[in-house]
Design a protein around this motif. Sequence first.
Motif, PDB file in Angstrom:
ATOM      1  N   MET A   1       0.850  -1.536  -0.572  1.00  0.00           N
ATOM      2  CA  MET A   1      -0.057   0.146  -0.186  1.00  0.00           C
ATOM      3  C   MET A   1       0.331   1.230   0.170  1.00  0.00           C
ATOM      4  O   MET A   1       1.698   1.185   0.401  1.00  0.00           O
ATOM      5  N   SER A   2       0.684   2.437  -0.256  1.00  0.00           N
ATOM      6  CA  SER A   2       1.257   4.085  -0.819  1.00  0.00           C
ATOM      7  C   SER A   2       0.290   4.378  -0.286  1.00  0.00           C
ATOM      8  O   SER A   2      -0.979   4.687   0.192  1.00  0.00           O
ATOM      9  N   ALA A   3       0.612   5.413   0.490  1.00  0.00           N
ATOM     10  CA  ALA A   3       0.115   6.804   0.569  1.00  0.00           C
ATOM     11  C   ALA A   3      -1.048   7.176  -0.082  1.00  0.00           C
ATOM     12  O   ALA A   3      -1.809   8.352   0.221  1.00  0.00           O
ATOM     13  N   GLU A   4      -1.114   7.071  -1.195  1.00  0.00           N
ATOM     14  CA  GLU A   4      -1.618   7.549  -2.059  1.00  0.00           C
ATOM     15  C   GLU A   4      -3.010   6.569  -2.236  1.00  0.00           C
ATOM     16  O   GLU A   4      -4.288   6.833  -2.829  1.00  0.00           O
ATOM     17  N   THR A   5      -3.105   5.465  -1.526  1.00  0.00           N
ATOM     18  CA  THR A   5      -4.415   4.613  -1.727  1.00  0.00           C
ATOM     19  C   THR A   5      -5.354   5.211  -0.412  1.00  0.00           C
ATOM     20  O   THR A   5      -5.630   5.490   0.217  1.00  0.00           O
ATOM     21  N   PRO A   6      -6.260   5.589  -1.346  1.00  0.00           N
ATOM     22  CA  PRO A   6      -7.901   5.136  -0.602  1.00  0.00           C
ATOM     23  C   PRO A   6      -8.127   4.540   0.591  1.00  0.00           C
ATOM     24  O   PRO A   6      -8.220   3.373   0.241  1.00  0.00           O
ATOM     25  N   ALA A   7      -8.887   5.187   1.730  1.00  0.00           N
ATOM     26  CA  ALA A   7      -8.948   4.709   2.508  1.00  0.00           C
ATOM     27  C   ALA A   7     -10.472   3.966   1.634  1.00  0.00           C
ATOM     28  O   ALA A   7     -11.198   3.691   1.062  1.00  0.00           O
ATOM     29  N   ALA A   8     -10.339   2.422   2.748  1.00  0.00           N
ATOM     30  CA  ALA A   8     -11.761   1.259   2.098  1.00  0.00           C
ATOM     31  C   ALA A   8     -12.701   2.379   2.458  1.00  0.00           C
ATOM     32  O   ALA A   8     -13.044   2.173   4.031  1.00  0.00           O
ATOM     33  N   VAL A   9     -13.667   2.028   1.757  1.00  0.00           N
ATOM     34  CA  VAL A   9     -15.299   2.463   2.308  1.00  0.00           C
ATOM     35  C   VAL A   9     -16.043   0.960   2.821  1.00  0.00           C
ATOM     36  O   VAL A   9     -15.575  -0.527   2.285  1.00  0.00           O
ATOM     37  N   PRO A  10     -16.690   0.813   4.262  1.00  0.00           N
ATOM     38  CA  PRO A  10     -16.959   0.262   4.852  1.00  0.00           C
ATOM     39  C   PRO A  10     -17.873  -0.197   4.206  1.00  0.00           C
ATOM     40  O   PRO A  10     -18.871  -0.049   3.078  1.00  0.00           O
ATOM     41  N   GLY A  11     -17.979  -2.019   4.233  1.00  0.00           N
ATOM     42  CA  GLY A  11     -19.103  -2.806   3.785  1.00  0.00           C
ATOM     43  C   GLY A  11     -20.054  -2.692   4.419  1.00  0.00           C
ATOM     44  O   GLY A  11     -20.419  -2.266   5.286  1.00  0.00           O
ATOM     45  N   GLN A  12     -20.899  -3.495   4.131  1.00  0.00           N
ATOM     46  CA  GLN A  12     -22.466  -4.018   4.438  1.00  0.00           C
ATOM     47  C   GLN A  12     -22.141  -4.355   6.078  1.00  0.00           C
ATOM     48  O   GLN A  12     -22.844  -4.325   6.951  1.00  0.00           O
ATOM     49  N   PHE A  13     -20.922  -5.443   5.586  1.00  0.00           N
ATOM     50  CA  PHE A  13     -21.307  -6.762   6.913  1.00  0.00           C
ATOM     51  C   PHE A  13     -20.279  -5.347   8.483  1.00  0.00           C
ATOM     52  O   PHE A  13     -21.185  -5.734   9.828  1.00  0.00           O
TER      53      PHE A  13
ATOM     54  N   LEU B   1     -21.248  -2.259  13.441  1.00  0.00           N
ATOM     55  CA  LEU B   1     -21.217  -1.664  14.092  1.00  0.00           C
ATOM     56  C   LEU B   1     -22.118  -0.414  14.796  1.00  0.00           C
ATOM     57  O   LEU B   1     -22.777  -0.249  16.448  1.00  0.00           O
ATOM     58  N   GLN B   2     -23.858  -1.103  13.996  1.00  0.00           N
ATOM     59  CA  GLN B   2     -25.010  -0.847  14.411  1.00  0.00           C
ATOM     60  C   GLN B   2     -25.532  -1.369  15.434  1.00  0.00           C
ATOM     61  O   GLN B   2     -26.388  -1.252  16.397  1.00  0.00           O
ATOM     62  N   PHE B   3     -24.779  -3.078  15.341  1.00  0.00           N
ATOM     63  CA  PHE B   3     -24.950  -3.786  16.649  1.00  0.00           C
ATOM     64  C   PHE B   3     -24.478  -3.453  17.532  1.00  0.00           C
ATOM     65  O   PHE B   3     -25.249  -3.769  18.676  1.00  0.00           O
ATOM     66  N   ARG B   4     -23.044  -3.208  17.310  1.00  0.00           N
ATOM     67  CA  ARG B   4     -22.499  -2.995  18.937  1.00  0.00           C
ATOM     68  C   ARG B   4     -22.703  -1.457  19.657  1.00  0.00           C
ATOM     69  O   ARG B   4     -23.281  -1.792  20.676  1.00  0.00           O
TER      70      ARG B   4
END
Length: 185
Positions: A1-13, A18-21
């Motif tokens: 990974m490099s510094a230019e790699t965009p952050a991953a968008v959180p998926g449905q799971f 996080l909603q359950f938590r």
Amino acid sequence: MSAETPAAVPGQFTRRRLQFRAWRGSRPFWAGLFVLLGGFPIMYFPYAHLQFGHLTLAMSTTAGAGSLIIGVLLVVLGISLWFQKHVRVFAGVAAILLSLVSIPVANFGGFVVGFLLAMVGGALAVAWAPGTPPQPETPTATAPSAAGAPETAPLLDKGLGAVGESNDLSGSSPANGANGRHSAG
């Protein structure tokens, strides 16, 4: 990974987890789970026919209906702890009482497993208190007001007197080097 790699968008799971938590953290979840799980052995064992090889062990007793009622009530109390958190004290005390009643009525409280689960769940329900959400910090003004409000006055050190001397009369303060070793008391 490099510094230019965009952050991953959180998926449905991840989003559902996080909603359950967040949902789980706002109610006595573990108390409800223990009470719910404690009800199953209490209502199962009086009607079960356990097989050990060719040996059948039937735990049917005259108190089968009583153990069924206690088990169903514990399951209902566990679910109500999840979805109606304002009844936590009532449900906790009721779960503790029902688990105590299950010892003589329902085969030693579902062979002590259901008794212990319901007892721990009831205690957790009584002990649970809703948390307070963190309050956002408000920035304070650094300039004193013209009226001389008490909240802008400098705070005095409570350990010092008017001249700057210590109020500690015990002689055991680390500031004077004694630490209580040379006191005769």
